[in-house]
Each structure stands twice: as C-alpha cells, then as structure tokens.
Design a protein around this motif. Structure first.
Motif, PDB file in Angstrom:
ATOM      1  N   ARG A  56       0.830  -1.210   0.000  1.00  0.00           N
ATOM      2  CA  ARG A  56       0.000   0.000   0.000  1.00  0.00           C
ATOM      3  C   ARG A  56       0.864   1.260   0.000  1.00  0.00           C
ATOM      4  O   ARG A  56       0.548   2.238  -0.673  1.00  0.00           O
ATOM      5  N   CYS A  57       1.972   1.235   0.737  1.00  0.00           N
ATOM      6  CA  CYS A  57       2.788   2.436   0.935  1.00  0.00           C
ATOM      7  C   CYS A  57       3.947   2.593  -0.042  1.00  0.00           C
ATOM      8  O   CYS A  57       4.445   3.702  -0.231  1.00  0.00           O
ATOM      9  N   TYR A  58       4.388   1.502  -0.653  1.00  0.00           N
ATOM     10  CA  TYR A  58       5.588   1.531  -1.492  1.00  0.00           C
ATOM     11  C   TYR A  58       5.396   0.655  -2.725  1.00  0.00           C
ATOM     12  O   TYR A  58       4.705  -0.343  -2.685  1.00  0.00           O
ATOM     13  N   SER A  59       6.073   1.050  -3.787  1.00  0.00           N
ATOM     14  CA  SER A  59       6.211   0.190  -4.957  1.00  0.00           C
ATOM     15  C   SER A  59       7.710  -0.030  -5.117  1.00  0.00           C
ATOM     16  O   SER A  59       8.452   0.939  -5.332  1.00  0.00           O
ATOM     17  N   TYR A  86       7.643   5.998  -3.111  1.00  0.00           N
ATOM     18  CA  TYR A  86       6.978   6.173  -1.823  1.00  0.00           C
ATOM     19  C   TYR A  86       5.567   6.688  -2.108  1.00  0.00           C
ATOM     20  O   TYR A  86       5.383   7.817  -2.534  1.00  0.00           O
ATOM     21  N   LEU A  87       4.553   5.869  -1.848  1.00  0.00           N
ATOM     22  CA  LEU A  87       3.198   6.137  -2.307  1.00  0.00           C
ATOM     23  C   LEU A  87       2.267   6.731  -1.255  1.00  0.00           C
ATOM     24  O   LEU A  87       1.429   7.573  -1.577  1.00  0.00           O
ATOM     25  N   VAL A  88       2.351   6.250  -0.023  1.00  0.00           N
ATOM     26  CA  VAL A  88       1.439   6.663   1.047  1.00  0.00           C
ATOM     27  C   VAL A  88       2.273   6.988   2.283  1.00  0.00           C
ATOM     28  O   VAL A  88       3.121   6.189   2.683  1.00  0.00           O
ATOM     29  N   THR A  89       2.022   8.150   2.892  1.00  0.00           N
ATOM     30  CA  THR A  89       2.793   8.596   4.041  1.00  0.00           C
ATOM     31  C   THR A  89       2.657   7.637   5.222  1.00  0.00           C
ATOM     32  O   THR A  89       1.558   7.225   5.572  1.00  0.00           O
ATOM     33  N   GLU A  90       3.802   7.311   5.801  1.00  0.00           N
ATOM     34  CA  GLU A  90       3.834   6.509   7.019  1.00  0.00           C
ATOM     35  C   GLU A  90       4.080   7.428   8.207  1.00  0.00           C
ATOM     36  O   GLU A  90       4.843   8.398   8.112  1.00  0.00           O
ATOM     37  N   GLU A  95       6.384  13.184   4.207  1.00  0.00           N
ATOM     38  CA  GLU A  95       5.163  13.057   3.423  1.00  0.00           C
ATOM     39  C   GLU A  95       5.450  12.368   2.088  1.00  0.00           C
ATOM     40  O   GLU A  95       6.435  12.670   1.415  1.00  0.00           O
ATOM     41  N   ALA A  96       4.564  11.442   1.727  1.00  0.00           N
ATOM     42  CA  ALA A  96       4.699  10.731   0.451  1.00  0.00           C
ATOM     43  C   ALA A  96       4.085  11.565  -0.662  1.00  0.00           C
ATOM     44  O   ALA A  96       2.958  12.050  -0.535  1.00  0.00           O
ATOM     45  N   ARG A  97       4.839  11.692  -1.748  1.00  0.00           N
ATOM     46  CA  ARG A  97       4.375  12.392  -2.944  1.00  0.00           C
ATOM     47  C   ARG A  97       4.784  11.618  -4.196  1.00  0.00           C
ATOM     48  O   ARG A  97       5.001  12.197  -5.247  1.00  0.00           O
ATOM     49  N   GLY A  98       4.955  10.308  -4.047  1.00  0.00           N
ATOM     50  CA  GLY A  98       5.383   9.497  -5.183  1.00  0.00           C
ATOM     51  C   GLY A  98       6.877   9.582  -5.450  1.00  0.00           C
ATOM     52  O   GLY A  98       7.327   9.225  -6.545  1.00  0.00           O
ATOM     53  N   GLN A  99       7.656  10.014  -4.462  1.00  0.00           N
ATOM     54  CA  GLN A  99       9.094  10.167  -4.646  1.00  0.00           C
ATOM     55  C   GLN A  99       9.759   8.824  -4.971  1.00  0.00           C
ATOM     56  O   GLN A  99       9.407   7.802  -4.420  1.00  0.00           O
ATOM     57  N   ALA A 130      16.606  11.054   3.352  1.00  0.00           N
ATOM     58  CA  ALA A 130      17.218  12.148   2.577  1.00  0.00           C
ATOM     59  C   ALA A 130      16.715  12.135   1.136  1.00  0.00           C
ATOM     60  O   ALA A 130      16.397  13.194   0.576  1.00  0.00           O
ATOM     61  N   GLN A 131      16.608  10.956   0.535  1.00  0.00           N
ATOM     62  CA  GLN A 131      16.163  10.876  -0.852  1.00  0.00           C
ATOM     63  C   GLN A 131      14.702  11.301  -1.010  1.00  0.00           C
ATOM     64  O   GLN A 131      14.353  11.999  -1.962  1.00  0.00           O
ATOM     65  N   VAL A 132      13.813  10.887  -0.105  1.00  0.00           N
ATOM     66  CA  VAL A 132      12.394  11.223  -0.269  1.00  0.00           C
ATOM     67  C   VAL A 132      12.066  12.613   0.252  1.00  0.00           C
ATOM     68  O   VAL A 132      10.964  13.113   0.020  1.00  0.00           O
ATOM     69  N   SER A 133      13.015  13.255   0.936  1.00  0.00           N
ATOM     70  CA  SER A 133      12.794  14.605   1.463  1.00  0.00           C
ATOM     71  C   SER A 133      13.218  15.688   0.489  1.00  0.00           C
ATOM     72  O   SER A 133      12.979  16.868   0.730  1.00  0.00           O
ATOM     73  N   ARG A 134      13.833  15.310  -0.596  1.00  0.00           N
ATOM     74  CA  ARG A 134      14.309  16.319  -1.586  1.00  0.00           C
ATOM     75  C   ARG A 134      13.152  17.009  -2.243  1.00  0.00           C
ATOM     76  O   ARG A 134      12.109  16.503  -2.485  1.00  0.00           O
TER      77      ARG A 134
END
Length: 134
Positions: A56-59, A86-90, A95-99, A130-134
């Motif tokens: 649900r949260c990741y692909s 990253y699909l759904v915020t944990e 925050e998930a934005r499809g990063q 760090a990668q998903v926070s960019r």
C-alpha cells in the motif's frame, strides 16, 4: 547446499512479482521477520500484514541481487539494490508524494528444513529519508 540460494532466489522473485503468497510459501510457519528499524514480526500472519502494508505504501523492485549461502545451507545473505516509489505517508516519516528512491540493501536468512525461518532486512533509513525529502 544448492537448495538455499534457490530458496532465497524464489523468495525475491516473488517479492519482485508482488506475490505475497509466493513469498509466504518460502517461509516456515513460525518465521521471525526482523525489519529495518522495526519490531520483530513472528509468523506468517504477521508477515502477510507487513506485505499488505508495504504494498500500500511503497512500490519496490529489487535488482542486482547477489545471494550467498553457507556450505551447510543453514544461513544465507543477499545484497541488492532497491528501486522504489513512496506512495502513502507513514507515521513519523516524510510526506509521500510518489518520490523515487534507490538504496543498497541486504537480507540475512536462517533456513530450517528447506524453509526460511528468519529474515533480517537492512537498509540505511537516513539515506532513504534524505532521498524522499528532496
């Protein structure tokens, strides 16, 4: 033992296919699943709940998988690269934005009676954040 690398390869092939049933088929009923930065989950039911949550949260797709095993086949390790979104915020995470992210990772296994009895997964959480926070 040649069966252990094949067992771990089947487990990761099922992961890449999004096949939780195929992953569970590789596991002992009392599997201990040690997740990175988390609590130990015990048993196939807890493992399935983890798989459902992750789907649900990741692909994710694992590439460059290298599997190593002890001569007696009771222990194994795998090194690979995770390519994911990253699909759904944990809770407690950015925050998930499809990063997209790419991480080196590894898995460690104990094998008993031809089934995976313990899985330990490791990746660098700070690198992922760090990668998903960019």
């Amino acid at each position: 033992m040649d069966d252990t690398p094949a067992l771990v390869a089947r487990y990761y092939a099922a992961f890449n296919a999004g096949d939780a049933d195929g992953m569970i088929a590789c596991l002992a009923p009392d599997v201990a699943h040690h997740v990175n930065e988390g609590q130990i989950r015990r048993g196939a039911i807890a493992f399935r709940a983890f798989c459902d949550h992750m789907a649900r949260c990741y692909s994710e797709r694992l590439e460059d998988i290298v599997i190593m095993a002890t001569p007696d086949g009771t222990r194994a390790a795998a090194e690979f690269t995770v390519h994911g979104s990253y699909l759904v915020t944990e809770k407690g995470l950015p925050e998930a934005r499809g990063q997209s992210y790419t991480l080196p990772a590894g898995g460690f296994f104990t094998v008993r009676d031809g089934q995976i009895a313990r899985i330990v997964t490791y990746y660098n959480l700070a690198d992922w954040v760090a990668q998903v926070s960019r």
